[in-house]
Design an enzyme around this catalytic site. Sequence first.
Site, PDB file in Angstrom:
ATOM      1  N   CYS A   1       0.944  -1.108   0.096  1.00  0.00           N
ATOM      2  CA  CYS A   1      -0.133   0.251   0.065  1.00  0.00           C
ATOM      3  C   CYS A   1       0.980   1.246  -0.122  1.00  0.00           C
ATOM      4  O   CYS A   1       0.181   2.231  -0.330  1.00  0.00           O
ATOM      5  CB  CYS A   1      -1.128  -0.224   1.295  1.00  0.00           C
TER       6      CYS A   1
ATOM      7  N   HIS B   1      -3.415   6.738   3.322  1.00  0.00           N
ATOM      8  CA  HIS B   1      -4.122   5.371   2.336  1.00  0.00           C
ATOM      9  C   HIS B   1      -5.328   5.126   2.942  1.00  0.00           C
ATOM     10  O   HIS B   1      -5.545   4.888   4.232  1.00  0.00           O
ATOM     11  CB  HIS B   1      -2.886   4.443   2.638  1.00  0.00           C
TER      12      HIS B   1
ATOM     13  N   ASN C   1     -10.366  -0.244   0.110  1.00  0.00           N
ATOM     14  CA  ASN C   1      -8.939  -0.086   0.010  1.00  0.00           C
ATOM     15  C   ASN C   1      -8.361  -0.683  -1.288  1.00  0.00           C
ATOM     16  O   ASN C   1      -8.661  -1.626  -1.677  1.00  0.00           O
ATOM     17  CB  ASN C   1      -8.481  -1.220   1.206  1.00  0.00           C
TER      18      ASN C   1
HETATM   19  O1  UT7 Z   1      -4.152  -1.557   3.155  1.00  0.00           O
HETATM   20  C1  UT7 Z   1      -3.400  -1.637   4.579  1.00  0.00           C
HETATM   21  C2  UT7 Z   1      -3.790  -3.034   5.382  1.00  0.00           C
HETATM   22  N1  UT7 Z   1      -4.972  -3.165   5.749  1.00  0.00           N
HETATM   23  C3  UT7 Z   1      -5.393  -2.653   6.775  1.00  0.00           C
HETATM   24  O2  UT7 Z   1      -4.849  -1.438   7.144  1.00  0.00           O
HETATM   25  C4  UT7 Z   1      -6.459  -2.969   7.587  1.00  0.00           C
HETATM   26  C5  UT7 Z   1      -6.461  -3.281   8.786  1.00  0.00           C
HETATM   27  N2  UT7 Z   1      -7.343  -3.727   9.917  1.00  0.00           N
HETATM   28  C6  UT7 Z   1      -8.645  -3.396   9.852  1.00  0.00           C
HETATM   29  O3  UT7 Z   1      -9.011  -2.532   9.131  1.00  0.00           O
HETATM   30  C7  UT7 Z   1      -9.807  -4.073  10.793  1.00  0.00           C
HETATM   31  O4  UT7 Z   1      -8.921  -5.010  11.652  1.00  0.00           O
HETATM   32  C8  UT7 Z   1     -10.820  -4.885  10.083  1.00  0.00           C
HETATM   33  C9  UT7 Z   1     -11.777  -4.013   9.132  1.00  0.00           C
HETATM   34  C10 UT7 Z   1     -10.204  -5.848   8.912  1.00  0.00           C
HETATM   35  C11 UT7 Z   1     -11.361  -5.719  10.972  1.00  0.00           C
HETATM   36  O5  UT7 Z   1     -12.149  -4.793  11.961  1.00  0.00           O
HETATM   37  P1  UT7 Z   1     -11.903  -5.363  13.603  1.00  0.00           P
HETATM   38  O6  UT7 Z   1     -12.921  -4.370  14.240  1.00  0.00           O
HETATM   39  O7  UT7 Z   1     -10.404  -5.690  13.857  1.00  0.00           O
HETATM   40  O8  UT7 Z   1     -12.665  -6.669  13.518  1.00  0.00           O
HETATM   41  P2  UT7 Z   1     -12.047  -8.198  14.089  1.00  0.00           P
HETATM   42  O9  UT7 Z   1     -11.082  -8.725  13.052  1.00  0.00           O
HETATM   43  O10 UT7 Z   1     -11.715  -8.073  15.325  1.00  0.00           O
HETATM   44  O11 UT7 Z   1     -13.286  -9.134  14.036  1.00  0.00           O
HETATM   45  C12 UT7 Z   1     -14.539  -8.694  14.794  1.00  0.00           C
HETATM   46  C13 UT7 Z   1     -15.519  -9.754  14.736  1.00  0.00           C
HETATM   47  C14 UT7 Z   1     -15.321 -11.241  14.623  1.00  0.00           C
HETATM   48  O12 UT7 Z   1     -16.223 -11.972  15.076  1.00  0.00           O
HETATM   49  P3  UT7 Z   1     -16.100 -12.567  16.585  1.00  0.00           P
HETATM   50  O13 UT7 Z   1     -14.699 -13.242  16.484  1.00  0.00           O
HETATM   51  O14 UT7 Z   1     -16.055 -11.427  17.647  1.00  0.00           O
HETATM   52  O15 UT7 Z   1     -17.108 -13.345  16.846  1.00  0.00           O
HETATM   53  C15 UT7 Z   1     -15.073 -11.449  13.020  1.00  0.00           C
HETATM   54  O16 UT7 Z   1     -15.387 -12.884  12.745  1.00  0.00           O
HETATM   55  O17 UT7 Z   1     -16.179  -9.340  13.366  1.00  0.00           O
HETATM   56  C16 UT7 Z   1     -16.293 -10.589  12.446  1.00  0.00           C
HETATM   57  N3  UT7 Z   1     -16.153 -10.450  11.116  1.00  0.00           N
HETATM   58  C17 UT7 Z   1     -17.304  -9.923  10.462  1.00  0.00           C
HETATM   59  N4  UT7 Z   1     -18.548  -9.811  10.779  1.00  0.00           N
HETATM   60  C18 UT7 Z   1     -19.547  -9.359   9.582  1.00  0.00           C
HETATM   61  C19 UT7 Z   1     -15.212 -10.169  10.316  1.00  0.00           C
HETATM   62  N5  UT7 Z   1     -15.162  -9.563   9.178  1.00  0.00           N
HETATM   63  C20 UT7 Z   1     -16.742  -9.491   9.156  1.00  0.00           C
HETATM   64  C21 UT7 Z   1     -17.688  -9.405   8.236  1.00  0.00           C
HETATM   65  N6  UT7 Z   1     -18.627  -9.136   8.449  1.00  0.00           N
HETATM   66  N7  UT7 Z   1     -17.183  -8.633   6.843  1.00  0.00           N
END
Ligand code: UT7
Length: 328
Positions: A112, A255, A285
């Site tokens: 990125c 970004h 993204n």
């Molecule tokens: O380009 C540079 C690289 N990338 C980034 O900068 C991305 C950085 N990370 C993020 O943007 C965030 O960490 C995410 C958007 C990817 C995830 O958000 P989060 O608040 O960190 O959520 P999480 O990964 O902690 O997941 C929370 C819950 C999980 O369920 P449980 O374990 O709490 O029951 C996931 O399974 O949300 C669940 N989950 C979803 N639910 C509905 C994960 N993806 C989804 C989804 N829809 N698409």
Amino acid sequence: MSIKILGIGAYVPEKVLTNFDLEKMVETSDEWIKTRTGIEERRIATPEQATSDLAYEAAVKALKAADIKAEELDVIIVGSITVDQVFPSTACILQRKLGAKNAFCFDLEAACSGLLYSMEVANSLLQGNPKYKKILVIGAEKLSSVVDWEDRSTCVLFGDGAGALVMGKTGAPGGDCIVASSLGSDGHYTDILQIVAGGSRTPASAATVANKQHYISMAGSEVFKCAVTAMVHSCKKVMKEAGITAQDVRWLVPHQANYRILRAVAGRLGIPEDEVYMNVNRYGNTSAASIGLCLDEIARGNLAEKGDYILLTAFGGGLTWGSILLKW
Ligand code: UT7
């Protein structure tokens, strides 16, 4: 002589994939995606379009905006993690399409941060060698080709697009467009954001396909934390080097990974939210393409005035990061 951005261009594919479309593909919801990421829709290339095709469309617009011909380019640098093929470089493929026969061409892989790394290299070439006068710098990605469309934790995040800048030497007054820059990498975190297979360590095989190792894998929350820390740190460094404060910045252009990341970075820098350029809601993204897409919108919308400070900052797999302070 000063080094300026002579022209900017961008391209996104026509097809729009909304959060509601994704609701039909994986166990997710518009509400989850919007509240966790700020993304509402993203653009998806056609199966026939490769990254160089997206890059070509953006490049043609940037050349037109710069009012130069492709033959005048001395260098083409393409920042991408979704190159057309392992080799030859996407930059060479693009060169052929553009007819930029006088350029030397290479790809730069910094995930990125690809556009910022490419701008830094272009700026150094322009500063350091009188024979380089005009350089085309592009961030272009077809991330839809490396996303596991069954994995809800990643497939909702990414989109396709390309942003291009022509950087070059001019007699125009006002000094160089890049006032300060700070780039960094930390190879200790290679495994939190990656595509495992397809390289020399794990070549493509029936097993790598079956194990879905050609898709992006990411430890989202770890990446989130590293992203905020690294971008805030490098933005501060760059502002200090330039002798300016957050109040002097007209636009922070981060970004476009996730609006929560962008807000956290802005908050820690003391930059108000309405001075943070965001289009993550429309494009998701797009990795190396995202800052170019923002700059193109700022240029086309006349959203900055000559002399305004625009602070670019990026973060990505590697880990890589960087900030560049532009004087518009
Ligand atoms: O380009 C540079 C690289 N990338 C980034 O900068 C991305 C950085 N990370 C993020 O943007 C965030 O960490 C995410 C958007 C990817 C995830 O958000 P989060 O608040 O960190 O959520 P999480 O990964 O902690 O997941 C929370 C819950 C999980 O369920 P449980 O374990 O709490 O029951 C996931 O399974 O949300 C669940 N989950 C979803 N639910 C509905 C994960 N993806 C989804 C989804 N829809 N698409």
